[in-house]
Write an enzyme that holds these catalytic residues in place. Structure first.
Site, PDB file in Angstrom:
ATOM      1  N   GLY A   7      36.112  24.301  43.579  1.00 12.75           N
ATOM      2  CA  GLY A   7      36.534  25.699  43.963  1.00 12.75           C
ATOM      3  C   GLY A   7      36.175  26.997  42.549  1.00 12.75           C
ATOM      4  O   GLY A   7      35.979  26.730  41.396  1.00 12.75           O
ATOM      5  N   SER A   8      36.858  27.915  42.895  1.00 15.20           N
ATOM      6  CA  SER A   8      36.460  29.019  41.975  1.00 15.20           C
ATOM      7  C   SER A   8      37.387  29.060  40.668  1.00 15.20           C
ATOM      8  O   SER A   8      37.324  29.684  40.487  1.00 15.20           O
ATOM      9  CB  SER A   8      37.280  29.964  42.793  1.00 15.20           C
ATOM     10  N   VAL A   9      38.282  28.151  40.997  1.00 19.74           N
ATOM     11  CA  VAL A   9      39.218  27.819  39.551  1.00 19.74           C
ATOM     12  C   VAL A   9      38.725  27.314  38.668  1.00 19.74           C
ATOM     13  O   VAL A   9      39.197  27.180  37.329  1.00 19.74           O
ATOM     14  CB  VAL A   9      40.608  27.020  40.521  1.00 19.74           C
ATOM     15  N   LYS A  60      36.088  29.105  37.682  1.00 20.32           N
ATOM     16  CA  LYS A  60      34.997  30.558  37.066  1.00 20.32           C
ATOM     17  C   LYS A  60      35.456  30.525  35.823  1.00 20.32           C
ATOM     18  O   LYS A  60      34.628  30.750  34.894  1.00 20.32           O
ATOM     19  CB  LYS A  60      35.391  31.309  38.023  1.00 20.32           C
TER      20      LYS A  60
END
Length: 675
Positions: free
Chosen positions: A418-420, A422
């Site tokens: 997921g967004s970790v 980014k």
């Protein structure tokens, strides 16, 4: 067994006999033949050349002893003494019926090398007829096998010394797997007064059935005054034992030493357990090192470090007389197992596990400056002590039927991040020049799709009030921004950049952890997949520990550190060098701080400690229309002193009000409690 030829050191060539001007066979010639057969371990032929020795006492004994001691590399040599210069042989010497020669014997055995010097006597045999030939034979005794075997009644025996299994400690020498006192609970039959009632009490107190108690007491060897063992428990339960023993007269215990796992479930997956070897395992191992009574590591570090923890059994080969006098022939000293000290910190391990109580997930904690691994947690977990001290059928069934699967080691597995991810995508874009941090993208609404994508669109959790730049995209975790930037940078740049962060290669760590992958085939050759991968969806998977390591360039001026697990490994090793410039380090560090103070990780914002980090939510949905699919929440965070960095994932956070903020709060709790 290996056979070696004769090493024959002959100092005087031949003694010449004068009878009828014909050469008479010499004792050293027959000895040379005998020694050659000995080196070949041809005991049957050897026996034809000895005097007055029953075959079974010669052949059978040689064969059994050599087989029992696992004799190899046998070498037997002899010497013919040189005559003293100037001395002539007397008539008596010339007519001697015995000749003695020094011999040297060496071999390898299961107890190490054996070497000895001795003497062998050749006896002259006169011919039975006038025209017969003189011959020489060996005057044999058991001492020629080993000098310690002085007669036929002395036997070979063995004494074994079992090694002490090595222990596993954390960085502060606190035990993760240790050898401590354990307690064998049992009963003494003659102490029963009200047998039925007391058996019921004992069964309830120590967790066995009445049938098990009665079965143990009915064994043929049991006498009224004997101790009858029922159950072994670790010293961790001593208080309960003392209470039960004090209140139930027939119940007592004996103390011995056994394996203890002080952290129980908190380190179950990390440490694993050691237990008595089973038949299947025994077939897989070196049976010269293991017997069916040995303990062996199952799962975790106990299995990973088995060779080092096991040690080597000590063994003596001894000669034992009828009077039970013992003489050592060879000895291999026992080598106890190696003690192993890890970089793990028990306090961090326990705090993380406690914080995850009731949830399924995983966490990894590191020192981001040195690469030292401080904790590896998988929750829920199993208690390794149960596998040694009585795993009940009900407990095993409970673990098997638990939908959270406590037997699954999550920290060794990979998950969608997921967004970790980014900050990693940001670093790649910044370093490649494809992302200008000051440039804003016009993004409207909560969804976006590129022409030709059909029904598929990218969604974001909040709208922006103006053009979205990199800082805003990180703080608000804007999927659309990263999807558009990924399409702009292209497959080659993103793939090459992710590989710089360790994707698609073996993870360099002592404990086997699955490699992190970009996609099912290692490519990002579809636009939707390329876009999704930029914000940690698509087919990307990585472990919690690898994820933690990808944040280390932000703390180490661009260097991605290599994780280590043992204290004797060199700390501060760099896995990937200079993958982030100082300018971009400062930018990303500032962004992660803002994520906590102003963005999606506000639940990690604390007065007592400044925390930086990034949240992430991985959606495990069957389709975009699936509104009930599972969501896993992530948070990677570290305090302002940068002495610890924690990566945590909690499964099924879709019902939590704060989403991935639920995970950020847990990580912040641990960081705060450790200060």
């Amino acid at each position: 067994m290996k056979k070696f030829g004769v090493i024959f050191l002959l100092f005087s060539a031949f003694l010449v006999a004068c009878s009828d001007e014909e050469e008479e066979v010499q004792p050293e010639e027959r000895l040379e033949e005998y020694v050659a057969l000995w080196n070949e371990e041809n005991f049957g032929e050897m026996h034809t050349r000895v005097i007055d020795t029953p075959k079974e006492k010669f052949v059978d004994r040689y064969q059994k002893i050599y087989e029992d001691i696992e004799a190899e590399d046998l070498s037997v040599t002899f010497e013919v003494p040189e005559p003293v210069e100037g001395e002539e042989e007397s008539e008596e010497e010339e007519e001697s019926t015995e000749e003695t020669f020094p011999i040297s014997v060496s071999m390898e055995s299961l107890a190490g090398p054996i070497e000895f010097d001795s003497e062998i006597t050749m006896v002259k045999e006169e011919p039975e007829t006038e025209d017969g030939e003189v011959d020489w034979k060996v005057s044999w005794s058991p001492a020629l096998i080993f000098p310690e075997l002085q007669d036929a009644t002395t036997e070979i025996d063995f004494e074994n010394t079992e090694p002490v299994r090595g222990q596993i400690f954390d960085r502060n020498r606190k035990g993760l797997a240790v050898n401590e006192s354990i307690y064998e609970l049992g009963v003494v039959p003659e102490r029963f007064e009200n047998e039925d009632a007391e058996k019921e009490e004992i069964a309830e107190a120590i967790g066995v059935s009445v049938d098990e108690i009665e079965s143990a007491m009915s064994a043929s060897w049991v006498q009224p005054s004997y101790f009858v063992p029922l159950k072994v428990v670790p010293g961790l339960e001593k208080d309960n034992i003392d209470d039960a023993v004090e209140s139930i007269t027939p119940l007592t215990y004996q103390t011995t030493t056994g394996r203890i796992y002080p952290l129980a479930e908190a380190a179950g997956h990390l440490v694993g357990y050691a237990a008595k070897i089973n038949a299947e395992k025994l077939e897989e191992v070196d049976q010269s090192r293991y017997t069916d009574q040995d303990v062996i590591g199952y799962r975790g570090l106990e299995q990973l470090y088995e060779d080092r923890l096991k040690g080597e059994r000590g063994i003596k080969i001894i000669a034992v007389t009828e009077e039970n006098e013992k003489t050592t022939i060879a000895e291999k000293e026992v080598q106890n197992g190696e003690n192993i000290t890890l970089t793990i910190d028990i306090e961090v391990q326990q705090q993380l596990f406690n914080e995850m109580s009731g949830d399924a997930g995983t966490a990894a904690a590191i020192n981001p400056k040195t690469g030292e691994t401080l904790a590896l947690v998988s929750a829920p977990a199993f208690d390794p002590n149960a596998f040694i001290y009585g795993l009940s059928n009900s407990q095993w069934q409970e673990w098997q039927e638990d939908e959270q699967n406590p037997m699954l080691n999550r920290f060794a597995a990979t998950f969608s991040p997921g967004s970790v991810i980014k900050p990693v995508t940001s670093a790649i874009g910044l370093e490649s020049g494809s992302i200008d941090p000051s440039e804003g993208l016009e993004i409207n609404g909560l969804t976006w799709q590129k022409d030709g994508w059909g029904n598929y669109s990218v969604t974001r959790v909040s709208e922006s009030s103006g053009p979205v730049d990199l800082m805003d995209a990180l703080v608000r975790s804007d999927n659309i921004y990263f999807a558009q930037q990924a399409l702009s940078m292209g497959e080659d740049v993103l793939v090459e950049g992710l590989k710089e962060f360790g994707f698609e290669e073996e993870f360099p760590f002592t404990y086997p952890i699955e490699s992190s992958t970009l996609s099912n085939n290692g490519a990002l050759d579809r636009e939707v997949l390329l876009a999704d991968t930029s914000y940690g969806q698509g087919e990307m998977e990585m472990s919690a520990l690898h994820l933690a390591m990808t944040y280390t360039p932000i703390i180490n001026q661009g260097d991605l550190m290599q994780p280590i697990l043992e204290m004797d490994e060199e700390s501060g090793q760099v896995w990937k060098e200079d993958i982030l410039s100082a300018e971009h380090v400062d930018f990303l560090a500032g962004a992660l701080s803002n994520v906590v103070t102003d963005g999606t990780a506000r639940t990690a914002n604390r007065e007592s400690v400044v925390i930086s980090g990034k949240t992430g939510t991985a959606e495990l949905k069957q389709s975009q229309a699936d509104e009930s699919g599972q969501e896993n929440g992530w948070f990677v965070g570290y305090p302002d002193d940068q002495e610890i960095l924690i990566s945590m994932m909690i499964e099924k956070i879709q019902d939590q009000d704060n989403g991935s903020g639920y995970v950020a709060n847990k990580v912040a709790n641990v960081i705060e409690n450790l200060r």
